[in-house]
Enzyme design. Structure first.
Site: not given
Length: 279
Positions: A56, A116
């Site tokens: 990701s 993230k």
């Protein structure tokens, strides 16, 4: 006739030897306890190791990367402690992350570790149009770059959106469409985007106080703040209290081909060019 037993006094030399042995074991046990406390303090206050289990955050982070997270930049909370021990409320010496920081945090619902990039801070409005971020009413500029290529390996496949290429030497790489994104203030980083998907359009939302809006750099393969929080899935808007640390440096990286019973593969599987990279 009664026979009386008499305890023979321990010789002074034997007593001294026994005492020294007891002191030796006590000293060793104390040493182990001090080492354990030092390691726990280091992991809690300074650095802690984390691994990257997914794609990701491509292209910056690769499945199989092992990194150190700095624990002090944003202050400490119970999430900084081993096992999330509930020994404190809020954050101590709290500091706000900056847009563009790569952060490790606890999922708001199941407390698992996620990583993230910070896009929006409290008070910011964040939306997405055609895959491009709209931050506080302004499009975040992004420019096309040469494709990002990564070697196909046991822990890094060629996911959808990628173009599998066989090189002349027979090795396989996966090529992804890449862009350079620039946040207000000049912070630049690379992202992947494979084309329009449902997550490439999102109405603007205002980041509430005490929260942050985060996104994965691999935009079409990241369950981030664009989606409502769900156990084992998307993270939604993340409370700042859930911050664990800032991704700092890659200390090891492996392509997944190593075998425990074959020590030489520990070295052939290493991605040596990634080790030591600052994040």
């Amino acid at each position: 006739m009664d026979v009386k037993t008499q305890t023979v006094p321990e010789a002074p030399a034997q007593a001294e030897e026994s005492r020294e042995k007891d002191e030796s074991w006590f000293g060793f046990a104390r040493f182990l306890v001090l080492v354990l406390l030092a390691v726990m303090a280091f992991r809690t206050l300074v650095f802690s190791p984390f691994s990257i289990p997914s794609e990701s955050m491509l292209p910056r982070l690769v499945n199989g990367d092992y990194l150190l997270a700095a624990k002090w930049p944003y202050g400490w909370s119970r999430h900084s402690l081993p096992f999330d021990a509930p020994l404190m409320e809020g954050r101590v010496l709290a500091s706000m992350p900056e847009r563009g920081d790569i952060v490790i945090f606890k999922h708001p619902l199941d407390s698992s570790d996620y990583i993230k990039r910070v896009i929006g801070l409290p008070g910011d409005t964040v939306g997405v149009i055609g895959g491009q971020i709209v931050l506080n009413g302004e499009l975040v500029p992004r420019a096309a770059m040469a494709d990002f290529e990564i070697a196909v390996s046991p822990n890094t496949t060629c996911a959808w959106g990628g173009n599998r290429i066989i090189r002349a030497d027979g090795s396989a790489v996966c090529a992804y469409t890449r862009f350079r994104e620039t946040l207000p203030g000049g912070r630049e980083y690379e992202v992947l985007d494979f084309g329009l998907t449902g997550a490439d359009s999102m109405l603007p939302v205002t980041v509430p106080g005490g929260h942050m809006f985060v996104m994965g750099d691999n935009r079409d393969n990241s369950r981030d703040s664009r989606f409502p929080a769900s156990v084992g899935d998307a993270v939604g808007l993340v409370p700042l209290e859930n911050l664990v640390g800032e991704a700092s440096v890659i200390m090891w990286s492996t392509d997944g081909s190593a075998e425990w019973l074959k020590p030489w593969t520990w070295f052939t599987a290493a991605r040596w060019d990634r080790i030591g990279k600052r994040l």
